[in-house]
Scaffold this motif. Sequence first.
Motif, PDB file in Angstrom:
ATOM      1  N   LEU A  13     -21.170  -2.089 -22.651  1.00 35.69           N
ATOM      2  CA  LEU A  13     -21.692  -1.229 -23.790  1.00 35.69           C
ATOM      3  C   LEU A  13     -22.481  -1.811 -24.835  1.00 35.69           C
ATOM      4  O   LEU A  13     -23.597  -1.182 -25.257  1.00 35.69           O
ATOM      5  CB  LEU A  13     -20.243  -0.991 -24.583  1.00 35.69           C
ATOM      6  N   GLU A  14     -22.646  -3.243 -25.084  1.00 33.67           N
ATOM      7  CA  GLU A  14     -23.312  -3.847 -26.008  1.00 33.67           C
ATOM      8  C   GLU A  14     -24.935  -3.724 -25.361  1.00 33.67           C
ATOM      9  O   GLU A  14     -25.998  -3.782 -26.244  1.00 33.67           O
ATOM     10  CB  GLU A  14     -22.904  -5.279 -26.527  1.00 33.67           C
ATOM     11  N   CYS A  15     -24.951  -4.072 -24.295  1.00 35.25           N
ATOM     12  CA  CYS A  15     -26.217  -4.218 -23.697  1.00 35.25           C
ATOM     13  C   CYS A  15     -26.931  -3.124 -23.313  1.00 35.25           C
ATOM     14  O   CYS A  15     -28.091  -2.777 -23.195  1.00 35.25           O
ATOM     15  CB  CYS A  15     -25.868  -5.268 -22.306  1.00 35.25           C
ATOM     16  N   VAL A  16     -26.140  -1.872 -22.901  1.00 32.84           N
ATOM     17  CA  VAL A  16     -26.798  -0.688 -22.908  1.00 32.84           C
ATOM     18  C   VAL A  16     -27.277  -0.258 -24.461  1.00 32.84           C
ATOM     19  O   VAL A  16     -28.272   0.160 -24.415  1.00 32.84           O
ATOM     20  CB  VAL A  16     -25.625   0.750 -22.511  1.00 32.84           C
ATOM     21  N   ALA A  17     -26.703  -0.424 -25.465  1.00 33.03           N
ATOM     22  CA  ALA A  17     -27.337  -0.243 -26.833  1.00 33.03           C
ATOM     23  C   ALA A  17     -28.489  -1.093 -26.807  1.00 33.03           C
ATOM     24  O   ALA A  17     -29.276  -0.847 -27.750  1.00 33.03           O
ATOM     25  CB  ALA A  17     -26.278  -0.702 -27.572  1.00 33.03           C
ATOM     26  N   ASP A  73     -30.424  -0.806 -18.289  1.00 27.74           N
ATOM     27  CA  ASP A  73     -30.094   0.309 -17.144  1.00 27.74           C
ATOM     28  C   ASP A  73     -28.948  -0.031 -15.967  1.00 27.74           C
ATOM     29  O   ASP A  73     -28.229   1.058 -15.671  1.00 27.74           O
ATOM     30  CB  ASP A  73     -31.231   0.918 -16.615  1.00 27.74           C
ATOM     31  N   MET A  74     -29.055  -1.278 -15.703  1.00 30.41           N
ATOM     32  CA  MET A  74     -28.354  -1.500 -14.686  1.00 30.41           C
ATOM     33  C   MET A  74     -27.650  -2.849 -14.709  1.00 30.41           C
ATOM     34  O   MET A  74     -28.057  -3.830 -15.202  1.00 30.41           O
ATOM     35  CB  MET A  74     -29.076  -1.520 -13.461  1.00 30.41           C
ATOM     36  N   LEU A  89     -16.472   4.223 -17.200  1.00 23.48           N
ATOM     37  CA  LEU A  89     -17.111   3.821 -18.334  1.00 23.48           C
ATOM     38  C   LEU A  89     -18.524   4.135 -18.397  1.00 23.48           C
ATOM     39  O   LEU A  89     -18.995   4.783 -19.531  1.00 23.48           O
ATOM     40  CB  LEU A  89     -16.784   2.376 -18.677  1.00 23.48           C
ATOM     41  N   MET A  90     -19.316   4.159 -17.327  1.00 20.69           N
ATOM     42  CA  MET A  90     -20.731   4.323 -17.377  1.00 20.69           C
ATOM     43  C   MET A  90     -20.795   5.621 -17.327  1.00 20.69           C
ATOM     44  O   MET A  90     -21.954   6.376 -17.885  1.00 20.69           O
ATOM     45  CB  MET A  90     -21.448   3.604 -16.211  1.00 20.69           C
ATOM     46  N   ARG A 131     -23.420   7.667 -20.178  1.00 17.44           N
ATOM     47  CA  ARG A 131     -24.406   8.641 -19.756  1.00 17.44           C
ATOM     48  C   ARG A 131     -24.262   9.941 -20.658  1.00 17.44           C
ATOM     49  O   ARG A 131     -25.001  10.555 -21.336  1.00 17.44           O
ATOM     50  CB  ARG A 131     -24.548   8.975 -18.458  1.00 17.44           C
ATOM     51  N   GLU A 132     -23.018  10.239 -20.801  1.00 19.75           N
ATOM     52  CA  GLU A 132     -22.599  11.494 -21.400  1.00 19.75           C
ATOM     53  C   GLU A 132     -22.828  11.438 -22.895  1.00 19.75           C
ATOM     54  O   GLU A 132     -23.399  12.326 -23.421  1.00 19.75           O
ATOM     55  CB  GLU A 132     -21.125  11.878 -21.175  1.00 19.75           C
TER      56      GLU A 132
END
Length: 375
Positions: free
Chosen positions: A259-263, A267-268, A347-348, A352-353
């Motif tokens: 979650l922290e790194c999506v922020a 992407d992967m 969670l992914m 995305r949602e």
Amino acid sequence: MFTLHKESSSTKARSGTLTTDHGDIETPIFMPVGTLGTVKGVSQDVLREQVKAQIILGNTYHLYLRPGCDIIQDAGGLHGFMKWDHPILTDSGGYQIFSLSDNRELEEEGAHFKSHIDGSSHMFTPENVVETQRILGSDIMMILDECPPYPSSYDYAKNSMELTHRWAKRGRKAFLETEGRYGHKQQQFGIVQGGTYKDLRRESALFMAELDFEGIAIGGLSVGEPADIMYEMTDYNTDDLPKEKARYLMGVGTPANLLECVARGVDMFDCVMPTRNARNGMIFTRYGKVNIRNAKWKEHHDLLDADFPSDLCSKYTMAYIHHLIRNNEIFGLVLASIHNLTFYLWLMEQVREHIKNDTFAEWYPKMAEEVDRKI
């Protein structure tokens, strides 16, 4: 090819589609690790239908050693060998060679190493790892790199990065001068290195972008550094990576890490944690982490989470799962592995949602705190 769909208005989170000949991958995404052509304890049908995996990861180092390239080639590549007709990414083996530091020697030509299986001598070069991954037939292949340990001195990290850059140019050239073997297109990702030094990280990101790989990975993190340093380096790197290319943070991590790194614009992801920790009794849930081996669950005849779509949560009681795991029953290890992978992919999907609805910035901090607590 990567198509960017939506960017968060308050964070660097983004959603997109990575297109391969074996199917589209909706990002952000987590890739289950199938090191030897199998995700431990989980069948390919369950991976696709229940876990909802869109792409899995195989490892060039391990598959090269066993069963060997000849056998996989005779089967028509890794897709045919393991009966998985969906995208596959293969790591080049650079991290595995790094982890064998007592049994390897680096030089300009490549990396000499001894097999962890029988001690036999081998060598990986930027060119032959491309050839090996052509034989494997993965949809996405990685370049050969050196992963410096943490901590590393500035000089060590710089020299290591420059070696990775020279190898990257040779690997890209080998990729562009060769073709796939099984009738589908392959993509090649570069890998950013530079240790924990911002100037090196920027130099490496710009260098990899210049080579025009189909995507770019952030390497050399999750090797023992504190999480806040990993987040800082990731955040810094994504500023310099091209928006039109997929970004892959290698070897990460916990649900909160994701979650922290999506922020921070990733992407992967891939990590062995969901299955490895499952085999040790750790269950990941939206309410926190459960060590199902703890004695307090021995007489807990309730469901873990009746509304979550996995048998471990919605069908079997915690007392039963505790009994299976404590006695190393294979069924318990399989249930826990399937559940943890299902949770990561769920969670992914939630990520995305929330990016789509532009609610990610408000949602993720509380979710990151929840999934990281111990129950």
